[in-house]
Write a protein that holds these residues in place. Structure first.
Motif: not given
Length: 260
Positions: A150, A156, A182-183, A186
């Motif tokens: 990332l 992702v 994770p978004k 990121a």
């Protein structure tokens, strides 16, 4: 006239991915308030005879100048501090908490006394972190791979596939390791990439595209959402050079545990 020693200083730690930093509070009236931008990291901070954990932020954290004293700290790479502390990152998201609230008081008192008495508190804190990670073991290699993917701007989905994780597995592991899904990580790392590029002199539009935003307007929206300010206001406030956006403050508990 001799050059004044910088109030903020940092150096790479012997702990992989970590940074050791110090802040010397100015004498006289407190400095103007400033905001700390989210960076995906967590910090362990010694200040005023206390040890404070700065959890992963999802938005800018405003420092109260009245509570800002000199400090020494270590900033951990995403995913490292939860292993060292034995506390899931999402429990500390958007928090500033005393270590004594997380660990047994006798252990924290011994550690605090050791750092209080050290000639170099930052080095003593780093030594503790190295000893601790030797006992706990390093972060899960898949967690490290996710953060690195990332950080480099991978999607992702691609990052999950490379790490051999399904979507639900990735989200669950991310909450524990990074404090959010994770978004969100990121987005935070993409914003930090853009800011680093702007600090080198790259125009906003070029930095936005190079960092992975669709255009300058996209970067401006992310700056407002995550930092609560504009690019012009931020770089005007820090003189165009950033300010080592460490989570280097005193506790202000808040937050929940379900950011996606």
């Amino acid at each position: 006239m001799p050059q004044e020693r910088p109030r903020y200083q940092e150096r790479p730690s012997r702990l992989p991915g970590a940074v050791v930093w110090t802040w010397d509070a100015p004498e006289g009236p407190p400095p103007a308030p400033r905001s700390v931008l989210p960076d995906g990291c967590m910090d362990l901070i010694w200040t005023g005879g206390r040890i404070v954990v700065a959890g992963p932020d999802t938005h800018a954290f405003e420092v109260d100048p009245e509570n800002r004293g000199s400090c020494a700290a270590i900033r951990f790479a995403p995913g490292t501090a939860p292993v060292l502390l034995g506390v899931p990152a999402h429990e500390l998201r958007d928090h500033r908490a005393d270590l004594a609230d997380l660990w047994p008081s006798p252990a924290v008192r011994r550690l605090t006394d050791r750092i209080d008495e050290a000639s170099d508190p930052a080095a003593a804190l780093e030594h503790f972190a190295l000893d601790r990670i030797a006992d706990t073991g390093p972060p899960d290699p898949r967690t490290v791979a996710v953060a690195e993917g990332l950080r480099r701007g991978r999607s992702v989905a691609a990052t999950a596939a490379e790490a051999g994780l399904g979507a639900r597995q990735l989200h669950r592991r991310s909450l524990a390791a990074f404090g959010y899904g994770p978004k969100t990580l990121a987005r935070i790392l993409r914003l930090q990439r853009a800011l680093e590029l702007i600090r080198t002199g790259l125009p906003y539009a070029e930095a936005a595209c190079a960092a992975g935003c669709t255009d300058q307007a996209h970067l401006a929206r992310e700056m407002r959402d995550l930092a609560g300010t504009t690019l012009g206001a931020y770089f005007g406030a820090v003189g165009g050079a950033g300010y080592a956006d460490a989570n280097s403050e005193t506790p202000q508990p808040s937050g929940s545990s379900t950011t996606a």
